[in-house]
Write a protein that holds these residues in place. Structure first.
Motif, mmCIF file in Angstrom:
data_model
loop_
_atom_site.group_PDB
_atom_site.id
_atom_site.type_symbol
_atom_site.label_atom_id
_atom_site.label_comp_id
_atom_site.label_asym_id
_atom_site.label_seq_id
_atom_site.Cartn_x
_atom_site.Cartn_y
_atom_site.Cartn_z
ATOM 1 N N LYS A 192 19.070 -30.937 34.718
ATOM 2 C CA LYS A 192 18.244 -29.785 35.087
ATOM 3 C C LYS A 192 18.123 -28.769 33.954
ATOM 4 O O LYS A 192 17.392 -27.783 34.075
ATOM 5 C CB LYS A 192 18.846 -29.093 36.308
ATOM 6 C CG LYS A 192 18.861 -29.931 37.584
ATOM 7 C CD LYS A 192 19.471 -29.145 38.733
ATOM 8 C CE LYS A 192 19.326 -29.876 40.065
ATOM 9 N NZ LYS A 192 20.113 -31.100 40.133
ATOM 10 N N PRO A 203 12.798 -29.505 32.720
ATOM 11 C CA PRO A 203 14.055 -28.968 33.249
ATOM 12 C C PRO A 203 13.782 -27.781 34.157
ATOM 13 O O PRO A 203 12.789 -27.062 33.999
ATOM 14 C CB PRO A 203 14.801 -28.534 31.979
ATOM 15 C CG PRO A 203 13.700 -28.168 31.027
ATOM 16 C CD PRO A 203 12.613 -29.169 31.288
ATOM 17 N N GLU A 204 14.649 -27.559 35.098
ATOM 18 C CA GLU A 204 14.507 -26.425 36.002
ATOM 19 C C GLU A 204 15.121 -25.160 35.420
ATOM 20 O O GLU A 204 14.801 -24.050 35.864
ATOM 21 C CB GLU A 204 15.164 -26.748 37.347
ATOM 22 C CG GLU A 204 14.537 -27.924 38.077
ATOM 23 C CD GLU A 204 15.267 -28.257 39.355
ATOM 24 O OE1 GLU A 204 15.394 -27.346 40.206
ATOM 25 O OE2 GLU A 204 15.726 -29.410 39.508
#
Length: 283
Positions: free
Chosen positions: A104, A180-181
């Motif tokens: 993430k 990606p978060e």
């Protein structure tokens, strides 16, 4: 617009995300570095949560543990004590990092660390190549990100042909390549001149909004911190502890003229005063 000194003081032990969304959590994180002649306590019992899509900026004296905190969150180093969780999932499983949690995360450092023999497009697409993504998909994603960060037309250029600000745009695009978060940024604009830095701050704000990324950003600049942040986290001198958490609630998107507003200048003065107090207490 920001929290008062009293409100900030109440959050010094635990910096909770105001939304109640604990997307990222530092739970009693401590880091001690061992050396031949003893040990150094870099971070001490830091508890902090970050909400999804929140932009949090870490500031503090040199050596206060800002980069250590970011590297722990990135899974590059392991905390001596405490736990870091992303969406409730620990970054570590015993002695091993949890690859699902780390997937993430995207990283941007002060040095863009571009491969000089790769073009802009190839540098952006490199993480996808390492993940086995096909050439056509890699190229499409790299072109999409080049446009997002304002590099359309430079896809075939090499790093030596770019300005410092353009190279950092490539680094940001590369970190976003696998969607990606969370975007982790360690003084990414520290080496840029003032005008370029201002432009990059405007661009980063736009990119964060366009990608819905949660951003944790390290800087030495109080003005930059207040301009970018939803919350500014001040770490005390070594060992780094949570000294204060200040909310910044100016409307987005922010333009540079927000820095002339009395409320903005008051936030900067308050944080500078806290830093000066910290320096006097820890010369």
């Amino acid at each position: 617009m920001a929290v008062t000194r009293t409100q900030a003081t109440e959050e010094r032990v635990v910096g909770r995300a105001p939304s109640g969304d604990h997307f990222i959590e530092f739970d009693g994180v401590t880091k001690r570095y061992q050396a031949r002649h003893g040990s150094t306590l870099a971070l001490s019992d830091v508890s902090l949560s970050v909400g999804r899509k929140e932009f949090v900026v870490l500031i503090g004296q040199s050596g206060c543990g800002k980069t250590t905190a970011l590297r722990i969150l990135a899974g590059l180093i392991r905390p001596t004590a405490g736990e870091v969780r992303v969406e409730g999932q620990s970054l570590w499983r015993g002695e091993r990092r949890d690859d699902d949690a780390l997937a993430k995360l995207g990283l941007v450092f002060q040095d863009p660390n571009l491969f000089p023999w790769y073009s802009v497009e190839e540098n952006i697409a490199l993480p996808l190549r390492l993940r086995g993504v096909g050439k056509r998909e890699r190229r499409g994603r790299a072109r999409e990100l080049s446009e997002l960060v304002g590099l359309s037309g430079f896809e075939e250029s090499f790093p030596r042909e770019l300005s410092g600000g353009m190279r950092q745009r490539v680094a940001i695009a590369r970190s976003l390549s696998y969607r990606p978060e969370i975007l982790l940024m360690d003084e990414p604009f520290g080496a840029l001149d003032a005008l370029t830095r201002d432009k990059m701050n405007l661009e980063l704000q736009r990119i964060a909004a366009a990608t819905d990324a949660t951003v944790v950003f390290v800087t030495h600049s109080i003005t930059e911190a207040v301009f970018l942040a939803d919350r500014v986290v001040l770490l005390s001198a070594r060992p780094g502890r949570l000294r204060s958490v200040t909310s910044v609630e100016f409307e987005r998107p922010r333009q540079l003229d927000v820095e002339t507003m009395p409320a903005f200048q008051e936030r900067v003065r308050e944080l500078r005063h806290q830093l000066e107090e910290d320096e006097e207490a820890n010369p």
